[in-house]
Scaffold this motif. Structure first.
Motif, PDB file in Angstrom:
ATOM      1  N   GLU A 113      -2.701  -6.158  -2.234  1.00  0.00           N
ATOM      2  CA  GLU A 113      -1.575  -6.738  -2.969  1.00  0.00           C
ATOM      3  C   GLU A 113      -1.255  -8.142  -2.453  1.00  0.00           C
ATOM      4  O   GLU A 113      -1.055  -9.078  -3.240  1.00  0.00           O
ATOM      5  CB  GLU A 113      -0.337  -5.837  -2.849  1.00  0.00           C
ATOM      6  CG  GLU A 113      -0.496  -4.505  -3.551  1.00  0.00           C
ATOM      7  CD  GLU A 113       0.519  -3.460  -3.125  1.00  0.00           C
ATOM      8  OE1 GLU A 113       0.573  -2.403  -3.802  1.00  0.00           O
ATOM      9  OE2 GLU A 113       1.243  -3.652  -2.117  1.00  0.00           O
ATOM     10  N   THR A 116      -3.834 -10.741  -3.603  1.00  0.00           N
ATOM     11  CA  THR A 116      -3.660 -11.132  -5.001  1.00  0.00           C
ATOM     12  C   THR A 116      -2.477 -12.085  -5.159  1.00  0.00           C
ATOM     13  O   THR A 116      -2.566 -13.088  -5.874  1.00  0.00           O
ATOM     14  CB  THR A 116      -3.465  -9.883  -5.891  1.00  0.00           C
ATOM     15  OG1 THR A 116      -4.580  -9.010  -5.704  1.00  0.00           O
ATOM     16  CG2 THR A 116      -3.358 -10.255  -7.350  1.00  0.00           C
ATOM     17  N   LYS A 161      -1.507  -6.508 -11.246  1.00  0.00           N
ATOM     18  CA  LYS A 161      -1.331  -5.878  -9.927  1.00  0.00           C
ATOM     19  C   LYS A 161       0.130  -5.465  -9.730  1.00  0.00           C
ATOM     20  O   LYS A 161       0.416  -4.347  -9.287  1.00  0.00           O
ATOM     21  CB  LYS A 161      -1.764  -6.841  -8.822  1.00  0.00           C
ATOM     22  CG  LYS A 161      -1.632  -6.314  -7.403  1.00  0.00           C
ATOM     23  CD  LYS A 161      -2.628  -5.267  -7.063  1.00  0.00           C
ATOM     24  CE  LYS A 161      -4.012  -5.885  -6.922  1.00  0.00           C
ATOM     25  NZ  LYS A 161      -5.016  -4.904  -6.550  1.00  0.00           N
TER      26      LYS A 161
END
Length: 167
Positions: A113, A116, A161
């Motif tokens: 995470e 990204t 995401k």
């Protein structure tokens, strides 16, 4: 008589030793019970503290996710346009940097995470540094439109995401 006295003294000694042994055993048993109760209480308190930390982490994660989503949407909306003048106007009001530092990201989000999030924002910061200006000469303004694709792609990945993050 001497033998009887010795036997009485021995019997009293055994009785006294037995009595003291009994009291020592009772005290040891009571101490063990207190120690066990203290251990159980410590376990319960540690579990409650773990639960409190996990709840705090969920709350912080939810709040940070809200900030990331909001700021990322502003950036995405700013660069997704077909008119470079519109992009310029929106970039004037868009955040320059993500308001959450990398330490906070690392504490509340997974490695994937965080990667990204950082990739999208670094792409945007690079785009903004290279192509956003207060004044433009010639065809420089068109670069805002011509060079926005990497930012759009990374922010679309980030949006996907963020939509799949569990809280």
């Amino acid at each position: 008589m001497e033998n009887l006295t010795s036997n009485i003294i021995a019997a009293v000694g055994v009785l006294v030793t037995g009595t003291f042994s009994y009291f020592v055993w009772k005290a040891t048993n009571a101490t063990a019970q207190v120690a066990n109760a203290t251990f159980e209480l410590s376990k319960e308190l540690a579990q409650k503290e773990d639960n409190r930390r996990e709840e705090y982490k969920r709350i912080m994660r939810r709040q940070l996710l809200s900030v990331i989503s909001k700021e990322s949407k502003i950036v995405y909306d700013a660069v997704v346009d077909i008119d470079p003048m519109n992009i310029l106007m929106k970039l004037r009001d868009a955040p320059v940097y993500l308001s959450i530092n990398k330490t906070e990201l690392a504490e509340y989000f997974s490695v994937d995470e965080v990667a990204t999030i950082i990739k999208a924002w670094e792409t945007y910061e690079s785009y903004r540094t290279k192509y956003y200006k207060e004044t433009y000469r010639g065809n420089e303004l068109k670069l805002l439109l011509e060079k926005n694709q990497p930012v759009i792609i990374h922010f679309e990945e980030l949006k996907d995401k963020l939509n799949n993050i569990e809280i």
